[in-house]
Design an enzyme around this catalytic site. Structure first.
Site, PDB file in Angstrom:
ATOM      1  N   CYS A   2       0.842  -1.196   0.000  1.00 39.46           N
ATOM      2  CA  CYS A   2       0.000   0.000   0.000  1.00 39.46           C
ATOM      3  C   CYS A   2       0.881   1.251   0.000  1.00 39.46           C
ATOM      4  O   CYS A   2       2.070   1.194   0.273  1.00 39.46           O
ATOM      5  CB  CYS A   2      -0.904   0.012   1.224  1.00 39.46           C
ATOM      6  N   LYS A 605       4.565  -4.562  -5.840  1.00 41.05           N
ATOM      7  CA  LYS A 605       5.999  -4.397  -6.063  1.00 41.05           C
ATOM      8  C   LYS A 605       6.794  -4.616  -4.786  1.00 41.05           C
ATOM      9  O   LYS A 605       7.782  -5.330  -4.772  1.00 41.05           O
ATOM     10  CB  LYS A 605       6.282  -3.000  -6.623  1.00 41.05           C
TER      11      LYS A 605
END
Length: 610
Positions: A2, A605
């Site tokens: 996040c 990622k």
């Protein structure tokens, strides 16, 4: 995973919040939102679409203000839905919302806290653990938000980075971190919070990296930080130059393609200024550490784990030191036998990988104090936690599927191999000169492989209709086969597995049919003849071979066997060179299949939660 952005200023911060979210999109998300203090009220806009759509919605809603927070969410508790998107508000009963909060991480005792708060009248509108924190802060609030947050985080179990502001104190944003990254950006009569310094590029280059347990109070002209014990502390501000050009595609179709083609530059930069092999490349005191150790323990996750597996072959054969390679998320929960004389090596692109950081802390608690990290971010938690470090110079990597970070990790690990060998008297001057020559030529060798892209694109057209694939390698190329299979499944959604070629008869051969493409890495090394026998086993069962073969390996195109010739055999560095065509094959296969290459489904990622 996040992303968080927060700000308190004397100007409209809406563009800063939105631009910050755009810079954090590469981390992956399924919803996003922004909240601001406006005319005595808390206002927010949330969306399950992209940040670009959120920006349009914010403009339509005419949101603006001097204090606010924003967030990109990757679902952990609760489905991707607007009501689960951050920021979350808290109000008691029918009161107007007083607290706005965003959160990265996982709160392990959220159910217990939820029941407690429901018992005193709080109504929950979402399925998230984050709303629990918002209500807890509101419940503890008695006129001082900073104090309320300090009290609240003492009740939390798990990992978190939070940013929160209050309707009753409109010129204040409070942040806290434990096991999840959070940075402070300093300005002139304005200050900022973010989960990544990249979010603040173009806004400020003065960055404070908060440490675990820190709680920070941001006001217009003041930043006040206390540690876990509630004691005021000073954290050093760093001048961080973030190159925003990394977020521009240029002539490329996707960031992954751009980053594949940046590898000659990235590897060259990682080797920059190295004129000789010396332990001090890894930090002051490295020589003493390298002399004292009797083994290595490598801890990593995902692609970085495969880099560690490759390094095991190098270190054991060249430096003659035994190496164990462990998946970090597994190792920390295993009843292992600690060796205080081992060098613990962590590998992480971001330096914030939660499982690897937790495993590092675990081994240190067992008395293993010699630590080294190979990392791409000099200011990361992993670099701060480790005794020694080698910083790769891959630059910002935006595509979720790692490319240049992996090859620069391998480059750094080969340097580590040579430094260990030299320290132990296993590297002659002639051998050092030979290896340095090969390393300096490596960017050009990678460039020559990139020129094979048109041939690989033709293979991708064949691959795109497949639903399964098998990857084979031997020796130090087996981890590269693992990485190739991971890349294909990550971005094309084709199920792919990798095996040592010698294991074919022990099970995988049962899967081989004319519908199963078998990708084989065939360098001209000591195992080539063995590998050729394995390839014949595949052909005999009707399997279709796709072979990356070195130019002089005497493997030719034939029925059921497609061959792309690599420019040259690259000796010990061959695994790095053979990585490139597997990246291109995965990339172009995904393009033909029409998947979201840079943001594959369900993946993020930077994995900053366990």
């Amino acid at each position: 995973m996040c992303g968080i952005v927060g700000a308190v200023a004397q100007r409209d911060i809406t563009p800063i919040l939105i631009e910050g979210l755009k810079r954090l999109e590469y981390r992956g998300y399924d919803s996003c939102g922004v909240a601001l203090y406006m005319d005595g009220h808390l206002r927010r806009t949330r969306s399950t679409k992209r940040v670009a759509e959120l920006s349009e919605q914010v403009a339509e809603d005419k949101l603006g203000g001097f204090t606010g927070i924003a967030h990109t969410r990757w679902a952990t508790h609760g489905i991707p839905a607007t009501y689960n998107a951050h920021p979350h508000f808290s109000a008691q009963g029918k009161d107007e919302p007083r607290i706005a909060l965003v959160h990265n991480g996982i709160i392990e005792n959220h159910e217990e806290l939820r029941q407690e708060l429901q018992g005193v009248g709080y109504v929950f509108e979402s399925q998230t653990d984050t709303e629990v924190i918002a209500h807890l802060v509101n419940h503890l609030y008695a006129g001082d938000l900073f104090e309320a947050v300090q009290q609240a985080v003492r009740r939390l179990q798990g990992a978190y980075a939070i940013a929160v502001f209050c309707r009753d104190e409109p010129h204040r944003v409070v942040g806290a971190r434990q096991g999840s990254p959070l940075v402070v950006g300093l300005g002139q009569n304005e200050n900022f919070l973010a989960s990544d310094a990249l979010a603040l590029a173009g806004t400020t280059d003065q960055i404070i990296y908060l440490e675990d347990g820190d709680v920070v109070d941001l006001q217009l002209a003041r930043v006040w930080i206390v540690d876990q014990a509630g004691k005021q502390v000073e954290r050093k501000a760093h001048t961080v130059q973030v190159h925003t050009g990394a977020a521009e595609l240029g002539p490329y179709r996707h960031f992954m393609q751009k980053e594949i083609f940046e590898q000659p530059r990235a590897v060259g930069d990682t080797l920059q200024d190295i004129e000789s092999i010396t332990p001090e490349l890894f930090g002051d005191g490295a020589y003493k550490v390298f002399k004292e150790i009797d083994s290595l323990l490598i801890l990593a996750c995902g692609t970085s784990y495969y880099a560690g597996l490759t390094a095991k072959y190098w270190i054991e054969s060249i430096a003659r030191i035994p190496v164990a390679v462990e998946i970090a998320s597994e190792y920390r929960y295993r009843d292992s036998v600690p060796n205080p004389n081992a060098l613990v090596v962590t590998i992480s692109q971001s330096g914030e990988t939660a499982d690897t950081l937790a495993a590092l802390k675990h081994v240190r608690s067992l008395g293993m104090q010699h630590t080294l990290t190979v990392c791409n971010v000099v200011t990361s938690a992993m670099v701060r936690e480790c005794e020694l470090a080698y910083i790769t110079r891959a630059g910002v990597e935006i595509g979720v599927a790692s490319t240049k970070a992996f090859t620069t990790q391998l480059t750094a690990l080969f340097l580590l191999t040579l430094a260990l060998a030299q320290t132990r008297g296993r590297l002659t001057e002639e051998q050092e000169a030979e290896h340095l020559k090969a390393l300096r030529h490596l960017p050009a060798a990678i460039g020559a492989v990139l020129a094979l892209e048109p041939q690989i694109m033709a293979w991708a057209d064949r691959f795109a209709s497949k639903e399964n694939a098998l990857f084979l390698g031997r020796g130090m190329h087996y981890p590269i086969a693992l990485e190739g299979a991971l890349k294909l499944k990550e971005i094309s959604y084709i199920h792919a597995e990798a095996y040592p070629a010698g294991e074919l008869k022990h099970g995988p051969l049962a899967l081989v049919t004319e519908h199963m493409p078998v990708v084989t890495i065939a360098p001209k090394d000591a195992l080539l003849e063995k590998l050729k026998s394995n390839m014949q086993e595949v052909r005999a069962r009707g399997g279709e071979l796709y072979v990356f073969a070195d130019a002089d390996s005497k493997i030719a195109n034939a029925e059921g066997m497609h061959v792309i010739r690599m420019p040259e055999y690259y000796g010990a560095l061959s695994p790095i060179v053979h990585t490139i065509p597997l990246q291109l094959l995965s990339y172009h296969t995904a393009c033909v299949r029409g998947t979201d290459v840079d943001k594959p489904r369900n993946l993020a990622k930077s994995v900053t939660v366990e």
